[in-house]
Each structure stands twice: as C-alpha cells, then as structure tokens.
Design a protein around this motif. Structure first.
Motif, PDB file in Angstrom:
ATOM      1  N   GLU A 127       0.854  -1.181   0.000  1.00  0.00           N
ATOM      2  CA  GLU A 127       0.000   0.000   0.000  1.00  0.00           C
ATOM      3  C   GLU A 127       0.891   1.231   0.000  1.00  0.00           C
ATOM      4  O   GLU A 127       1.682   1.423   0.919  1.00  0.00           O
ATOM      5  CB  GLU A 127      -0.910   0.011   1.232  1.00  0.00           C
ATOM      6  CG  GLU A 127      -1.892  -1.131   1.263  1.00  0.00           C
ATOM      7  CD  GLU A 127      -2.770  -1.104   2.506  1.00  0.00           C
ATOM      8  OE1 GLU A 127      -2.786  -0.086   3.225  1.00  0.00           O
ATOM      9  OE2 GLU A 127      -3.440  -2.102   2.752  1.00  0.00           O
ATOM     10  N   LEU A 128       0.775   2.060  -1.026  1.00  0.00           N
ATOM     11  CA  LEU A 128       1.555   3.285  -1.100  1.00  0.00           C
ATOM     12  C   LEU A 128       0.822   4.407  -0.379  1.00  0.00           C
ATOM     13  O   LEU A 128      -0.397   4.526  -0.476  1.00  0.00           O
ATOM     14  CB  LEU A 128       1.791   3.685  -2.555  1.00  0.00           C
ATOM     15  CG  LEU A 128       2.597   2.700  -3.404  1.00  0.00           C
ATOM     16  CD1 LEU A 128       2.716   3.210  -4.827  1.00  0.00           C
ATOM     17  CD2 LEU A 128       3.975   2.486  -2.810  1.00  0.00           C
ATOM     18  N   ALA A 129       1.538   5.253   0.330  1.00  0.00           N
ATOM     19  CA  ALA A 129       0.938   6.384   1.040  1.00  0.00           C
ATOM     20  C   ALA A 129       0.222   7.324   0.074  1.00  0.00           C
ATOM     21  O   ALA A 129      -0.766   7.952   0.421  1.00  0.00           O
ATOM     22  CB  ALA A 129       2.004   7.145   1.815  1.00  0.00           C
ATOM     23  N   SER A 130       0.699   7.382  -1.179  1.00  0.00           N
ATOM     24  CA  SER A 130       0.106   8.269  -2.180  1.00  0.00           C
ATOM     25  C   SER A 130      -1.223   7.736  -2.711  1.00  0.00           C
ATOM     26  O   SER A 130      -1.946   8.454  -3.384  1.00  0.00           O
ATOM     27  CB  SER A 130       1.064   8.440  -3.355  1.00  0.00           C
ATOM     28  OG  SER A 130       1.245   7.192  -4.022  1.00  0.00           O
ATOM     29  N   GLY A 131      -1.503   6.457  -2.431  1.00  0.00           N
ATOM     30  CA  GLY A 131      -2.723   5.846  -2.932  1.00  0.00           C
ATOM     31  C   GLY A 131      -2.589   5.301  -4.349  1.00  0.00           C
ATOM     32  O   GLY A 131      -3.529   4.741  -4.890  1.00  0.00           O
ATOM     33  N   GLN A 132      -1.423   5.457  -4.961  1.00  0.00           N
ATOM     34  CA  GLN A 132      -1.202   4.956  -6.308  1.00  0.00           C
ATOM     35  C   GLN A 132      -1.165   3.432  -6.312  1.00  0.00           C
ATOM     36  O   GLN A 132      -0.810   2.805  -5.324  1.00  0.00           O
ATOM     37  CB  GLN A 132       0.105   5.484  -6.886  1.00  0.00           C
ATOM     38  CG  GLN A 132       0.089   6.963  -7.173  1.00  0.00           C
ATOM     39  CD  GLN A 132       1.441   7.426  -7.673  1.00  0.00           C
ATOM     40  OE1 GLN A 132       2.423   7.398  -6.931  1.00  0.00           O
ATOM     41  NE2 GLN A 132       1.491   7.842  -8.921  1.00  0.00           N
ATOM     42  N   SER A 133      -1.519   2.865  -7.443  1.00  0.00           N
ATOM     43  CA  SER A 133      -1.512   1.415  -7.601  1.00  0.00           C
ATOM     44  C   SER A 133      -0.164   0.937  -8.115  1.00  0.00           C
ATOM     45  O   SER A 133       0.462   1.593  -8.941  1.00  0.00           O
ATOM     46  CB  SER A 133      -2.598   0.997  -8.595  1.00  0.00           C
ATOM     47  OG  SER A 133      -2.489  -0.378  -8.893  1.00  0.00           O
ATOM     48  N   LEU A 134       0.256  -0.213  -7.640  1.00  0.00           N
ATOM     49  CA  LEU A 134       1.454  -0.869  -8.165  1.00  0.00           C
ATOM     50  C   LEU A 134       1.089  -2.042  -9.073  1.00  0.00           C
ATOM     51  O   LEU A 134       1.948  -2.855  -9.404  1.00  0.00           O
ATOM     52  CB  LEU A 134       2.326  -1.370  -7.011  1.00  0.00           C
ATOM     53  CG  LEU A 134       3.106  -0.309  -6.260  1.00  0.00           C
ATOM     54  CD1 LEU A 134       3.790  -0.922  -5.043  1.00  0.00           C
ATOM     55  CD2 LEU A 134       4.140   0.325  -7.152  1.00  0.00           C
ATOM     56  N   LYS A 135      -0.188  -2.128  -9.467  1.00  0.00           N
ATOM     57  CA  LYS A 135      -0.654  -3.243 -10.290  1.00  0.00           C
ATOM     58  C   LYS A 135       0.270  -3.453 -11.485  1.00  0.00           C
ATOM     59  O   LYS A 135       0.606  -2.520 -12.204  1.00  0.00           O
ATOM     60  CB  LYS A 135      -2.073  -2.980 -10.788  1.00  0.00           C
ATOM     61  CG  LYS A 135      -2.604  -4.101 -11.649  1.00  0.00           C
ATOM     62  CD  LYS A 135      -3.982  -3.801 -12.167  1.00  0.00           C
ATOM     63  CE  LYS A 135      -4.405  -4.899 -13.127  1.00  0.00           C
ATOM     64  NZ  LYS A 135      -5.651  -4.560 -13.792  1.00  0.00           N
ATOM     65  N   VAL A 164       2.624  -7.684  -8.927  1.00  0.00           N
ATOM     66  CA  VAL A 164       1.582  -7.132  -8.061  1.00  0.00           C
ATOM     67  C   VAL A 164       0.229  -7.228  -8.773  1.00  0.00           C
ATOM     68  O   VAL A 164       0.101  -6.836  -9.930  1.00  0.00           O
ATOM     69  CB  VAL A 164       1.887  -5.658  -7.701  1.00  0.00           C
ATOM     70  CG1 VAL A 164       0.807  -5.096  -6.793  1.00  0.00           C
ATOM     71  CG2 VAL A 164       3.257  -5.545  -7.047  1.00  0.00           C
ATOM     72  N   ASP A 165      -0.784  -7.748  -8.063  1.00  0.00           N
ATOM     73  CA  ASP A 165      -2.119  -7.853  -8.647  1.00  0.00           C
ATOM     74  C   ASP A 165      -2.935  -6.587  -8.376  1.00  0.00           C
ATOM     75  O   ASP A 165      -2.443  -5.627  -7.777  1.00  0.00           O
ATOM     76  CB  ASP A 165      -2.842  -9.119  -8.171  1.00  0.00           C
ATOM     77  CG  ASP A 165      -3.247  -9.107  -6.708  1.00  0.00           C
ATOM     78  OD1 ASP A 165      -3.210  -8.038  -6.058  1.00  0.00           O
ATOM     79  OD2 ASP A 165      -3.617 -10.177  -6.196  1.00  0.00           O
TER      80      ASP A 165
END
Length: 63
Positions: free
Chosen positions: A8-16, A34-35
């Motif tokens: 979980e990134l603090a920025s809310g961005q996805s790592l999908k 990463v899913d």
C-alpha cells in the motif's frame, strides 16, 4: 514456501503489474507481479534467512 505481501503506497497509487523480486543476501530468489489488490505472491524454498523485496529493475527505462 509461499510468501504473500500486501503493498500500500501512502500516495494511494496502484502498483498493479509491477514486477518485484524477493531477495536473500542481496540476490533474487523469486519473482512475482503485483495484482489489482496490491498483493504479490512469491514461491521460495523454506529457510532461516533475512529477506527483502525490490522492484525488478528491468521495468526502468534508460534515458
């Protein structure tokens, strides 16, 4: 051994879709992607070692 990691990134961005490597003593021992839920699963041999995770550098573009 199966190792699941929730990112979980603090920025809310996805790592999908980001490729990650599981490291032991600085060397990659397993790879995963990463899913959509931010979870990556690694399959590795069981053992008492210190582990780390890093982004697979092959996704980085030069220049």
């Amino acid at each position: 051994m199966t190792i699941k990691v929730k990112l979980e990134l603090a920025s809310g961005q996805s790592l999908k879709g980001a490729p990650l490597e599981l490291l032991s003593k600085g060397l990659p021992i397993a790879r995963g992607v990463v899913d959509a839920q931010g979870v990556v699963v690694f399959e590795a041999k069981a053992g008492a070692v210190e582990l780390a995770v890093r982004v697979d550098r092959s996704i980085l573009k030069a220049g």
